[in-house]
Structure formats: structure tokens, C-alpha cells
Design an enzyme around this catalytic site. Sequence first.
Site: not given
Ligand code: UD1
Length: 419
Positions: A22, A116, A121, A305, A397
Site C-alpha cells: 500500500k 486515520c 500529522r 504500523d 483501506r
Molecule cells: C507514512 C506511512 C504510514 C507510517 C508512517 C511512519 C504512507 C502512506 N504512510 O506516513 O503508514 O505509519 O509513514 O512510518 O506511506 N511529521 C511532521 N511534519 C510533517 C510530516 C510528518 O511533524 O510535515 C511527523 C508526523 O506527525 C509523525 C512523524 O513525522 O509524527 C512521521 O510521519 P511521516 O513519516 O511523515 O508519516 P507519513 O508519511 O504520514
Amino acid sequence: MAKYIIEGGRKLEGEIEISGSKNASLPIIAASILNSGVTKLYNVPNIRDTQIMIEILKVLGCKIKKSSGKIVIDSRKIQIHEIPEELMRKMRSSVILAGALLSRCNEAIFSCPGGCDIGARPIDLHLEGFKQIGIYIEENAGKIKCNCQNIIGNEITLDFPSVGATENIMLAAVNAEGKTIIKNAAREPEIIDLQCFLNKMGAKVTGAGESVITIQGVKQLKKDFGYKVMPDRIEAGTILCAAAATNGKVAINNIVPEHISAITYKLEKMGCKIKIEKNKIYIDASKKLKAQDIKTMPYPGFPTDMQSIFTSILSISKGTSIVVENIFENRYRYTSELIRMGAKIKIEGKTAIIKGVRRLYGASVTSTDLRGGASLVVAALSAKGTTEVSNIEYILRGYENLDKKLTKLGAKIKIKEGD
Ligand code: UD1
């Protein structure tokens, strides 16, 4: 909303195939708009999240054909540069289309992403990265408007190795003038898959899998090519935990064992026997599970995850386990449902203290998010009696045919449609 009805207490046994990933499919589908051509994608799981991403691409102007596991995306015409708010709210990762749209059309309009509810996030790291490569950003009443004359390569250091921000900047920089360097980049296997896809398309990306990624902007991309998405490491981990929960013996095929070494390492520590062959893992979980401490970390650490799914099996392991969630706040909401099944879990901030019980009992429980929902399914498989897991739309999902795969392994699980 639909429910799973699960009769617990059956050992899982047998062999199954793992679907395509996914989290690799989503950015790759988004990246398919970069080449103004026809891209064939293989091994894409048919799940809600990929369906939403395809819906958005159609709104933008792409023509899409789907047959089992294969998607053909014709992105020659993109007329719209705005991601519809309603679809954006359904899936946070649609934000990844911003980088792709900017690269292709120099403009992207979107609203704050949904998905979710596992914490705040934010997308500040994505937007900061965009600014560094010459993209203007305007925020107004929840709408974010990004545009640029040209994207200009630059050096970007992420405050945190965010998966989404790394992918978004990679996509935005593919056609940039000059070189973009992302420091403190996420190192997840899905980032390597995205790099492989982009390079097959004619981009020049190096370093994925390490913390410095370099994207040398190119003028031209290949118009017509095919790509096979990597296997889903979280689905693989979920099935291994389902086997562990039921003291079963299962083989999973079509995986990259290295991607799940943090998971298999913990399962071995818990008393499971793991055997690894080229693209296959065997688990023999006939022994009573033992408590184990877990801390979630960016890859190659233990994946967030899998946190909820491990908490389910730790709930029935001998001894007390400590789980620390370091990536997302608010990722313990499912634990109140596990407690309804008899688990003994105490949450203190980002720590869960889990005192193993002999067994869980069937109950009516509700999915709170995708992986939280999967943890309830795993718990239900081990429980005495029947469990009703409601709100399974969250689970759908991210898992392709989970009920069918578990049934093949001997579980008693069926879907009851909502009223
Ligand atoms: C992706 C995965 C998700 C997984 C996560 C962490 C996809 C579609 N989803 O989510 O399944 O759980 O990686 O391995 O690939 N953060 C900020 N600012 C930002 C972006 C992120 O503060 O601009 C923080 C988030 O709130 C969180 C952390 O960074 O605490 C990790 O987020 P991130 O690695 O970006 O996760 P996703 O890409 O949303």
C-alpha cells in the site's frame, strides 16, 4: 459500516501470498502523472486507499484502466491542478500528489489532508521542503495553494525523517533545474521502491535507503513503461502475528525478508521459530509466547504500523511488556477495545504497559484506525468465542482480501455488511 465476525481459537496453518505494498503503491500512482505518458503498474493492491488515489487521478484528467493487480495510467492530459477536498480528507497520503502536480504543472491546490486519526500529522516538513526548492505557498481557510515558475534544486535538511515529506520532495524535484539533496531523509523500503520507479521512468535519483537522497533534475522522462510494486511488509508482519496469536505454523510468500527483519527479530525473541528462504518466511509459533519490549522508530527500527498488532500478541504473552510509541501520538486508541476483550494494558503518555493474560475473550469491538483495526482482528483470532469487529472500512483501506487470506489459513472470519 461492515463488520468482521470472527470465531477465535483456531490455529492458523498453511501458506499464502502477500499483496503489493500500500505505502509503496500510493506515491508511485501519484508519480505516474510525471511523464505525460502511459504507465503500467503491476502488483498494486486493490484496497480503499489505492482506489481513492485512482479516483483523484481521474478527477485531474487521467484515463485509468484496471484489471487484477494491474493498473494502466494514461496521464497525457491533466486539466485540473486541484485535489478535491472530499477525496483529500479521505486519505492523508493524497498530499503526495502535491509534489507530483508541481513537477508536472507548476501548480498544486489542496486542503489539509485527512486519513486515520492517529495524531496531529502535520505537513509542515513537506511545505518547508517545497519552499526550499522555489515553490510559493499560500494558505487560506484550510486551502493550500502552491505554485512556481521553475523548481530549482537545493539542499534540504528535514527536521525528522518523514516518509511523506521525503517522497513529496523527491517527486517535486524530478524535473527541477539542477540538483536537490534531501538530508535526514526517511530510509523506508517504500522510498527505495519510489526511487526505482522514478529511475525506470528516466529520473536520476540516488541514495534512497540511506539518509541522503540526491535528485538530479531531468528534462525528459520516458513516456511508456511498466513497473512492479514491492510486497507489503506490514501485511506480511500482520499475518506473522496472526500466526503467532494462534500458535500456528504459516509460510508467507512473495516478500523481501530483509524488509521485516525488525519484526521477525521480535517474534523470535518472543519464542517463535522463524525460517527464511529467498522470498519466503516460515513461522512456527507452537510455543507459548514470551513478553518483549518494543520501541517504534523510523526504518530500520521497529515500524509504528506494527505497534498495535504486536500489542495484541503481547497481551497474551507470558510476562509484562513495555511498548513505546515514538512516531505518532494518539496511536493507542485501539487499546480500550483490546481491554474489552480481557487484555491488561495501561497507557502512560507514549508508553503502554501490557501484562500478559492467558487468553482473550470474544467481544463487540470497534476499529479506531487501520492498524488498530488489524490488531483487533489478530486478537479476535486468538480469543475464546466470537468477536464482532465493526468499522472495518478502516481495515479495508490497507489490507487486500484479509478475510479470504485468513480463511485460507483456517480462520473462521466472515464479513457482515452494515445496515
Ligand atoms: C507514512 C506511512 C504510514 C507510517 C508512517 C511512519 C504512507 C502512506 N504512510 O506516513 O503508514 O505509519 O509513514 O512510518 O506511506 N511529521 C511532521 N511534519 C510533517 C510530516 C510528518 O511533524 O510535515 C511527523 C508526523 O506527525 C509523525 C512523524 O513525522 O509524527 C512521521 O510521519 P511521516 O513519516 O511523515 O508519516 P507519513 O508519511 O504520514
